[in-house]
Design a protein around this motif. Structure first.
Motif, mmCIF file in Angstrom:
data_model
loop_
_atom_site.group_PDB
_atom_site.id
_atom_site.type_symbol
_atom_site.label_atom_id
_atom_site.label_comp_id
_atom_site.label_asym_id
_atom_site.label_seq_id
_atom_site.Cartn_x
_atom_site.Cartn_y
_atom_site.Cartn_z
ATOM 1 N N PHE A 1 0.836 -1.201 0.000
ATOM 2 C CA PHE A 1 0.000 0.000 0.000
ATOM 3 C C PHE A 1 0.871 1.252 0.000
ATOM 4 O O PHE A 1 2.095 1.172 0.155
ATOM 5 C CB PHE A 1 -0.997 0.008 1.162
ATOM 6 N N SER A 2 0.234 2.385 -0.176
ATOM 7 C CA SER A 2 0.942 3.644 -0.370
ATOM 8 C C SER A 2 0.911 4.514 0.875
ATOM 9 O O SER A 2 -0.092 4.560 1.589
ATOM 10 C CB SER A 2 0.307 4.415 -1.535
ATOM 11 N N ALA A 3 2.006 5.221 1.100
ATOM 12 C CA ALA A 3 2.039 6.249 2.139
ATOM 13 C C ALA A 3 1.378 7.532 1.659
ATOM 14 O O ALA A 3 1.210 8.467 2.458
ATOM 15 C CB ALA A 3 3.479 6.526 2.574
ATOM 16 N N ALA A 4 1.018 7.591 0.386
ATOM 17 C CA ALA A 4 0.196 8.669 -0.188
ATOM 18 C C ALA A 4 0.683 10.059 0.204
ATOM 19 O O ALA A 4 -0.019 10.825 0.857
ATOM 20 C CB ALA A 4 -1.261 8.477 0.231
ATOM 21 N N PHE A 5 1.883 10.394 -0.219
ATOM 22 C CA PHE A 5 2.473 11.671 0.172
ATOM 23 C C PHE A 5 1.585 12.872 -0.165
ATOM 24 O O PHE A 5 1.524 13.841 0.591
ATOM 25 C CB PHE A 5 3.822 11.861 -0.513
ATOM 26 N N THR A 6 0.914 12.830 -1.305
ATOM 27 C CA THR A 6 0.108 13.989 -1.710
ATOM 28 C C THR A 6 -1.104 14.192 -0.813
ATOM 29 O O THR A 6 -1.697 15.273 -0.800
ATOM 30 C CB THR A 6 -0.373 13.836 -3.160
ATOM 31 N N GLN A 7 -1.480 13.154 -0.041
ATOM 32 C CA GLN A 7 -2.606 13.269 0.875
ATOM 33 C C GLN A 7 -2.156 13.446 2.320
ATOM 34 O O GLN A 7 -2.827 14.121 3.107
ATOM 35 C CB GLN A 7 -3.490 12.026 0.774
ATOM 36 N N THR A 8 -1.039 12.807 2.693
ATOM 37 C CA THR A 8 -0.596 12.823 4.084
ATOM 38 C C THR A 8 0.345 13.982 4.400
ATOM 39 O O THR A 8 0.679 14.204 5.565
ATOM 40 C CB THR A 8 0.083 11.486 4.431
ATOM 41 N N LEU A 9 0.772 14.685 3.358
ATOM 42 C CA LEU A 9 1.512 15.929 3.541
ATOM 43 C C LEU A 9 0.603 17.086 3.134
ATOM 44 O O LEU A 9 -0.107 16.999 2.130
ATOM 45 C CB LEU A 9 2.782 15.938 2.683
ATOM 46 N N SER A 10 0.626 18.144 3.905
ATOM 47 C CA SER A 10 -0.190 19.309 3.567
ATOM 48 C C SER A 10 0.271 19.887 2.231
ATOM 49 O O SER A 10 1.417 19.669 1.814
ATOM 50 C CB SER A 10 -0.074 20.367 4.657
ATOM 51 N N PRO A 11 -0.593 20.621 1.542
ATOM 52 C CA PRO A 11 -0.188 21.220 0.265
ATOM 53 C C PRO A 11 1.095 22.041 0.372
ATOM 54 O O PRO A 11 1.945 21.982 -0.517
ATOM 55 C CB PRO A 11 -1.395 22.091 -0.105
ATOM 56 N N ALA A 12 1.236 22.783 1.451
ATOM 57 C CA ALA A 12 2.434 23.602 1.613
ATOM 58 C C ALA A 12 3.680 22.731 1.784
ATOM 59 O O ALA A 12 4.745 23.020 1.216
ATOM 60 C CB ALA A 12 2.270 24.534 2.807
ATOM 61 N N ARG A 13 3.536 21.677 2.584
ATOM 62 C CA ARG A 13 4.674 20.780 2.819
ATOM 63 C C ARG A 13 5.032 20.014 1.554
ATOM 64 O O ARG A 13 6.215 19.830 1.238
ATOM 65 C CB ARG A 13 4.335 19.803 3.953
ATOM 66 N N TRP A 14 4.027 19.551 0.831
ATOM 67 C CA TRP A 14 4.259 18.823 -0.414
ATOM 68 C C TRP A 14 4.953 19.731 -1.435
ATOM 69 O O TRP A 14 5.876 19.310 -2.128
ATOM 70 C CB TRP A 14 2.950 18.287 -0.955
ATOM 71 N N LYS A 15 4.524 20.980 -1.500
ATOM 72 C CA LYS A 15 5.142 21.928 -2.425
ATOM 73 C C LYS A 15 6.615 22.126 -2.082
ATOM 74 O O LYS A 15 7.472 22.229 -2.975
ATOM 75 C CB LYS A 15 4.393 23.265 -2.369
ATOM 76 N N ALA A 16 6.927 22.172 -0.787
ATOM 77 C CA ALA A 16 8.310 22.387 -0.351
ATOM 78 C C ALA A 16 9.202 21.186 -0.656
ATOM 79 O O ALA A 16 10.408 21.333 -0.882
ATOM 80 C CB ALA A 16 8.341 22.697 1.143
ATOM 81 N N LEU A 17 8.624 19.975 -0.665
ATOM 82 C CA LEU A 17 9.414 18.755 -0.821
ATOM 83 C C LEU A 17 9.343 18.139 -2.206
ATOM 84 O O LEU A 17 10.155 17.261 -2.526
ATOM 85 C CB LEU A 17 8.949 17.700 0.201
ATOM 86 N N ARG A 18 8.407 18.574 -3.005
ATOM 87 C CA ARG A 18 8.083 17.865 -4.244
ATOM 88 C C ARG A 18 9.282 17.598 -5.136
ATOM 89 O O ARG A 18 9.388 16.533 -5.756
ATOM 90 C CB ARG A 18 7.023 18.651 -5.013
ATOM 91 N N TRP A 19 10.183 18.580 -5.255
ATOM 92 C CA TRP A 19 11.329 18.409 -6.147
ATOM 93 C C TRP A 19 12.608 18.034 -5.412
ATOM 94 O O TRP A 19 13.679 17.981 -6.026
ATOM 95 C CB TRP A 19 11.537 19.688 -6.962
ATOM 96 N N ARG A 20 12.483 17.739 -4.131
ATOM 97 C CA ARG A 20 13.642 17.262 -3.348
ATOM 98 C C ARG A 20 13.580 15.737 -3.306
ATOM 99 O O ARG A 20 13.180 15.119 -2.330
ATOM 100 C CB ARG A 20 13.622 17.873 -1.950
#
Length: 416
Positions: free
Chosen positions: A341-360
């Motif tokens: 199963f998936s840790a579903a980063f796009t759902q379990t990280l807030s939009p702001a946090r996902w934006k900060a990490l997306r390209w890292r």
């Protein structure tokens, strides 16, 4: 009545004492890094989720580790975390100069392309294949820039030829070569940010023997197996093995050897295996990965273990939602594991946090070991320090409907 994350003392699946064995991926860094990561991220997750986690040093032992006390809705859990270290083997495999690194890059590319593994891996997930091509493209780009430096030096020498004669081109060429080497050396020094040499050596480590287990790693696996086997006699409720990235396929071989040895008692601690961000197909798709394929085929049918495999499509370095057994062509009617199963980063990280990490990308590959600001049913700290076994926590969970189970591997033999 106990809360959903508590469980009555003595009930099936309840944990008061646990041993965790963490197997890192291909990482040359001291295991202290993982303690600090656990401390920082565990504190953050506890504040978000409303529980308490405290760490204290572990008494000097053969393997580095720490003690964790977790308090969840009135339940107190004592966990001993131990890191199964192979960073010395990693460092040794990375200790090569620039020229040798380029030779290893060429050999690794030849292995994956010549065996057909690269094209089959691309049919599973593009992300890990792009990650594998990244060091090749970057190293070739660095070589091109170095070549331009040599060419520029020679051209400058030709300009100076009317005054210096033949000495002009020679001097210019030597200056260009020196500049080129300085550039390549500087690129290597920047690898802590670029991860070019790091990733190249990671893939080369598996490719050098066409997927066969290196002798030094075989010995280390035997040592890991012995450490976990000794813990099977401890008065604990659960033994949990966590394998991250390349550590996931090491965990497969360790646990297969452990169960084969007959040291997992029916009346002993519950045995769980949590594989995170796995890259198993990078090895099993190579022609001589007989050992790992045999261990996967064996472990996936065993009743002694509960195996959960967690990845995320947002992690471009992992084979997200790929059943490592099935895609390797090793699944059969007796396959029980893993639960995928998936840790579903796009759902379990807030939009702001996902934006900060997306390209890292490299940081996201470690997100499984970190806090989520919108946690779902995957919480690394509840799993490793909470009052439920892995089996009880995910007893009712089913593999994701989007899990990839189609066999893609060309090489499925489990013996030479």
């Amino acid at each position: 009545m106990s809360s959903p994350d508590t469980g009555a003392a003595g009930s099936a699946g309840a944990v008061r004492k646990r041993r965790v064995f963490y197997i890192p991926g291909y990482d040359p860094i001291h295991p202290r890094r993982y303690r600090e990561l656990y401390r920082r991220q565990g504190t953050r997750q506890a504040a978000i989720s409303g529980y308490d986690i405290t760490l204290r040093p572990r008494a000097k032992a053969a393997n580095y580790g720490w003690h964790v006390t977790g308090r969840f809705d009135g339940a107190e859990v004592k966990t001993e975390v131990e890191v199964l270290v192979w960073s010395d083997i990693v460092k040794s495999s990375m200790g090569h100069g620039i020229a040798m690194s380029y030779l290893r890059m060429a050999y690794t590319a030849l292995v994956y392309i010549g065996s057909g593994a690269l094209w089959r891996l691309a049919r599973l997930q593009k992300g890990p294949v792009i990650a594998a091509l990244y060091p090749v493209v970057m190293l070739l780009g660095q070589a091109l820039l170095a070549g331009l430096a040599v060419w520029g030096g020679v051209k400058l020498g030709l300009v100076l030829r009317p005054w210096l004669g033949l000495f002009g081109p020679l001097l210019g060429g030597a200056a260009g070569a020196a500049l080129a080497w300085a550039m390549l050396e500087q690129f290597r020094r920047w690898d802590g940010k670029l991860f070019v040499y790091y990733l190249m050596h990671d893939y080369a480590f598996n490719a050098r023997a066409l997927g066969a287990m290196p002798p030094e790693l075989e010995q280390r696996i035997a040592s890991f197996t012995e450490s976990i086997a000794a813990a099977c006699d401890d008065p604990v409720d659960e033994i949990l093995v966590v394998g991250h990235s390349s550590g996931a396929h090491l965990g497969v071989s360790v646990l297969a050897d452990l169960i084969r040895s007959g040291r997992v008692r029916a009346d002993g601690p519950a045995l769980g295996f949590l594989s995170l961000g796995q890259v198993v197909p990078m090895v099993t798709f190579l022609p001589r990965a007989w050992r790992l394929r045999a261990d996967l085929a064996y472990l996936c049918e065993r009743d002694e273990i509960f195996w959960a495999d967690v990845t995320a499509p947002g992690d471009g370095c992992a084979f997200a939602l790929c059943d490592p057994v099935a895609v390797s062509g090793l699944g059969g009617p007796g396959q029980k594991w893993p639960l995928v199963f998936s840790a579903a980063f796009t759902q379990t990280l807030s939009p702001a946090r996902w934006k900060a990490l997306r390209w890292r990308f490299f940081r996201l590959h470690f997100q499984y070991l970190c806090a989520f600001d919108r946690p779902g049913d995957y919480d690394y700290f509840r799993i490793t320090a909470g009052p439920k076994t892995l089996a009880e926590r995910y007893r009712a969970r089913r593999s994701s409907k989007s899990a990839i189970t189609r066999p893609v591997n060309r090489f499925t033999s489990t013996a030479p």
